[in-house]
Design a protein around this motif. Structure first.
Motif, PDB file in Angstrom:
ATOM      1  N   LEU A   9       0.818  -1.210   0.000  1.00  0.00           N
ATOM      2  CA  LEU A   9       0.000   0.000   0.000  1.00  0.00           C
ATOM      3  C   LEU A   9       0.856   1.267   0.000  1.00  0.00           C
ATOM      4  N   LEU A  10       2.083   1.170   0.489  1.00  0.00           N
ATOM      5  CA  LEU A  10       2.989   2.321   0.424  1.00  0.00           C
ATOM      6  C   LEU A  10       3.229   2.717  -1.033  1.00  0.00           C
ATOM      7  N   TYR A  11       3.377   1.710  -1.887  1.00  0.00           N
ATOM      8  CA  TYR A  11       3.572   1.956  -3.327  1.00  0.00           C
ATOM      9  C   TYR A  11       2.321   2.603  -3.910  1.00  0.00           C
ATOM     10  N   THR A  12       1.144   2.072  -3.527  1.00  0.00           N
ATOM     11  CA  THR A  12      -0.119   2.635  -4.006  1.00  0.00           C
ATOM     12  C   THR A  12      -0.270   4.089  -3.577  1.00  0.00           C
ATOM     13  N   ALA A  13       0.024   4.359  -2.316  1.00  0.00           N
ATOM     14  CA  ALA A  13      -0.093   5.732  -1.813  1.00  0.00           C
ATOM     15  C   ALA A  13       0.842   6.675  -2.566  1.00  0.00           C
TER      16      ALA A  13
END
Length: 400
Positions: A317-321
């Protein structure tokens, strides 16, 4: 751009970001139908609590007691559901939550107690009452004062043949297409009547609060109660109605926790702060039904992802954010807001650096993913919030 169009654009940006992350990281769980089903199931209590907060605060009463009203709803729903079935449990949960709302209205509207103090007291009262009643009535049956006996659940339904077609398309693992099929499949598979009721209450709340004379009067109590009084509005009556309705909706949120598939029934501390997260979803949605629906979906997705897939997918989710923040950077550059664009770019770079130099997040951190998402989202949304003007103010008939 109209508000609904802007929301649709950001939903599309989020879906594209999650789909891209799923493809680049090799984690199909990010868009799997099972993950989306869990997100819907876990987002419904948050959505109902957020709707409860919306009704109260649009009438000018801060309802931080949503958590306690949800707890009362879980006990009431489990007790009546065990005795007479899930429909009775749903009604009882709403009634017990409404009782909590009535107590909050009595304290804040009639006696002028500080809204925050009253809300905290409702949370403590709700938790203590549920523990006492569970020990009194559940322990002789379940042999456990912290848990009820198994409670009957609503049946679940799937939209056929659409659900089957989407599952086949998801299994093909085609980039983008299978991701979209997984997301849509999770929305039309394993639906319970409670889920349908919760989503129906969003447009109903909008129509009642923004498209009816009753809603206009109620919202006037939250914007300028003295002006509303001068026009003949019974401010006390509308505030009481709103806070009792708020408690009933929060109680339904508690019922969603015990009447959903996979839950045995009432458990102590079952709400786990979802009332507060619902309040955060309402604030994120800027005190609007459509906005809080997006907030509930975001928090439900983060909760469902960490429960189903663990540290690795939450780490992704860090990548998505970071990808979503790049869209924010592009928007701020187009608006020529260079400082905001620089801040967003810096945060995106920091998130990507954390993603690149770590393999997964600690288990102790991922367990609090919804709470951390709540803090980040509220911090990001703080600049555009516009609460009702008289929210939290004490009102006295004929004063001033």
């Amino acid at each position: 751009m109209p508000g609904w169009a802007s929301a649709a654009v950001w939903v599309a940006v989020a879906i594209i970001a999650v789909s891209t992350t799923s493809y680049l990281t090799g984690l199909p769980e990010l868009t799997a139908s099972g993950t989306v089903q869990s997100a819907v199931r876990l987002g419904i209590p948050i959505l109902l609590a957020a709707l409860g907060g919306l009704w109260a605060e649009r009438a000018g009463v801060i309802n931080i007691g949503l958590e306690g009203m949800m707890i009362l709803g879980t006990w009431g729903g489990a007790w009546a559901g065990y005795q007479w079935g899930p429909l009775a449990g749903l009604v009882a949960a709403a009634v017990f939550g409404a009782i909590g709302g009535l107590v909050h209205a009595l304290a804040t509207v009639t006696f002028g107690v500080n809204h925050i103090v009253s809300g905290v007291a409702i949370n403590l009262l709700g938790a203590g009452t549920a523990i006492y009643l569970a020990t009194l009535l559940f322990e002789p049956v379940s042999q456990n004062p912290r848990q009820s006996p198994p409670v009957p659940k609503f049946d679940t339904y799937s939209v056929q043949p659409l659900s089957g077609w989407l599952q086949e398309l998801e299994d093909m693992q085609r980039v983008g297409l299978s991701d979209l099929a997984g997301i849509l499949g999770g929305l039309v598979t394993g639906i319970s009547p409670l889920t349908m009721l919760a989503y129906l209450l969003v447009p109903v709340s909008y129509l009642v609060l923004w498209r009816s004379p009753f809603g206009l009067r109620l919202r006037s109590c939250g914007e300028n109660p003295k002006a509303a009084e001068s026009l003949g509005v019974n401010v006390y009556l509308y505030k009481y109605s709103a806070v009792i309705m708020s408690g009933a909706l929060a109680g339904l949120g508690g019922a969603a926790l015990i009447l959903s598939p996979g839950q045995p029934g009432y458990l102590e501390n079952q709400t786990n702060g979802r009332g507060y997260i619902g309040l955060a979803a309402m604030i994120f949605g800027n005190w609007r039904p459509g906005g809080l629906l997006g907030g509930a979906a975001l928090f439900g997705y983060s909760d469902g992802l960490q429960l189903r897939s663990g540290e690795t997918t939450v780490h992704a989710l860090l990548y998505t954010a970071a990808l979503v923040l790049l869209a924010v950077v592009a928007l701020q550059v187009w608006r020529r807001r260079w400082f905001s664009a620089g801040i967003a770019a810096s945060v995106a770079a920091a998130l990507y650096a954390v993603y690149w130099y770590t393999d997964e997040l600690p288990e102790q951190l991922t367990a609090y993913t919804p709470h951390l998402v709540t803090l980040v989202v509220l911090a990001a949304a703080a600049q555009r919030l516009r609460p009702p003007a008289a929210n939290g103010e004490q009102y006295r008939r004929g004063a001033g």
